[in-house]
Design a protein around this motif. Structure first.
Motif: not given
Length: 364
Positions: A7-19, A43-45, A50-51, A58-61
């Motif tokens: 569980f995170a807060v806004a801007g704490s790096g959730k997407t970075t953690l996944l990547i 975009r982050r991937v 580079g690809h 990566v998919s929507t639910y």
């Protein structure tokens, strides 16, 4: 096997953690709810590799639910010709749990809110888990707080698969649910403690500490959110910015005409000729600098009474938290009534910056 929820807060790096969990050897399925979030993750991937590597999906639910689960396992039996996003017919709920008519409209489309329930009721979940274990080594889910109804139950079942599992989200950014259907998981989002308890019940480890500091929001913005909205968010750095309440019409006009500053409205942002968006729809956006949050009459009154965190409806409070936490720089707040002169001249929406003229001052 590692199975956890962060569980995170806004801007704490959730997407970075996944990547950062991705590499070129581990087969990863990365799910998120909205198209915007899916595009951002892609975009982050791309930025990292580079690809999009062949071993990363990566998919929507709902794409996953339809393409990976429903179509291979139930389409032949149900013989549907699409998905219905309408509310299920009340009569359908009185049919047997295994009856096709409970899940499919008269026109032959399956209710989106009951796809997950159909998979469970028809005994398909063991096959879903086997497919996950065959094709993936790890399942990641972004914005876990937005899962609701039967979809949340399916998520708990996915957590039991013999694969590594990582769910991330911010409970207080829950602004809508994947679906609702009667009493299915009703009240799930009423309590942070209950939400955590449900996730623990399937063996998931809860981490509420790793991502509790925001890299996006300044100390000033974080303090405002804590004091007025009631969400515990702290800055990663002691960086100061401006939080200003605008009550003067002339200053409001000047801010409104700043084409680079996004204006976030509770709803009907399209009624104003400016670079705008709604509070809830701004979720997942990480590119704004200064932000102007426009408060509707109810929210403005609660703000003046300092009761945003207690009297504002939970969904509205969460959307306001989302809006305020988009700011990397300064945060401005103003009542929507200061912009009434603009609304009368705005027949269409704009989602990109545009310079507009300041309305002429009225004679005294």
């Amino acid at each position: 096997m590692d199975k956890r929820v962060v569980f995170a807060v806004a801007g704490s790096g959730k997407t970075t953690l996944l990547i950062n969990e991705l590499d070129l050897h581990k087969r990863v399925l990365l799910l998120t709810y909205t198209e915007n979030n899916c595009a951002e993750i892609r975009r982050r991937v791309l930025r990292r590799f580079g690809h999009v590597p062949d071993n990363v999906t990566v998919s929507t639910y709902f794409t996953f639910l339809n393409s990976f689960c429903y179509r291979p396992l139930l389409l032949v039996d149900f013989k549907t010709k699409g998905i219905s996003f309408e509310r299920p017919d009340p009569y359908s709920s009185r049919q047997k749990i295994t009856a096709r008519g409970r899940y499919v409209t008269a026109g032959g489309r399956i209710y989106h809110s009951r796809i997950a329930r159909a998979l469970d009721a028809m005994g398909c979940m063991p096959a879903v888990l086997r497919r996950l274990e065959r094709y993936y080594d790890m399942v990641c889910v972004d914005e876990v707080q937005d899962f609701g109804g039967h979809d949340f139950t399916l998520l708990l079942q996915i957590a039991r698969a013999n694969v590594q599992t990582l769910f991330v989200g911010d409970f207080f950014q829950h602004t809508y649910s994947t679906s609702t259907d009667g009493n299915a998981n009703q009240g799930l989002h009423d309590s942070y403690e209950r939400f955590q308890r449900e996730l623990r019940s399937v063996g998931l480890t809860i981490d509420t500490q790793a991502l509790q500091r925001s890299h996006r929001c300044s100390a000033t913005v974080c303090e405002f959110i804590r004091d007025h909205i009631g969400v515990e968010i702290h800055p990663a750095q002691d960086r100061q910015s401006r939080v200003q309440v605008v009550e003067d019409a002339q200053q409001a006009a000047q801010i409104f005409c700043q084409e680079a500053m996004v204006k976030l409205f509770y709803q009907e942002h399209y009624a104003y000729p400016c670079y705008g968006q709604t509070w809830g729809s701004s979720k997942g956006q990480d590119h704004y600098q200064d932000v102007c949050v426009v408060l509707n009459p109810t929210t403005w009154k609660n703000f003046q009474d300092r009761t945003l965190g207690t009297k504002l409806a939970a969904i509205s409070r969460n959307k306001l938290y989302v809006a305020c936490s988009r700011a990397r720089g300064d945060l401005y707040l103003m009542p929507e009534t200061l912009l009434k002169d603009y609304k009368a001249k705005a027949p269409r929406a704009r989602t990109t910056p545009k310079t507009v003229k300041t309305p002429k001052a009225k004679a005294a």
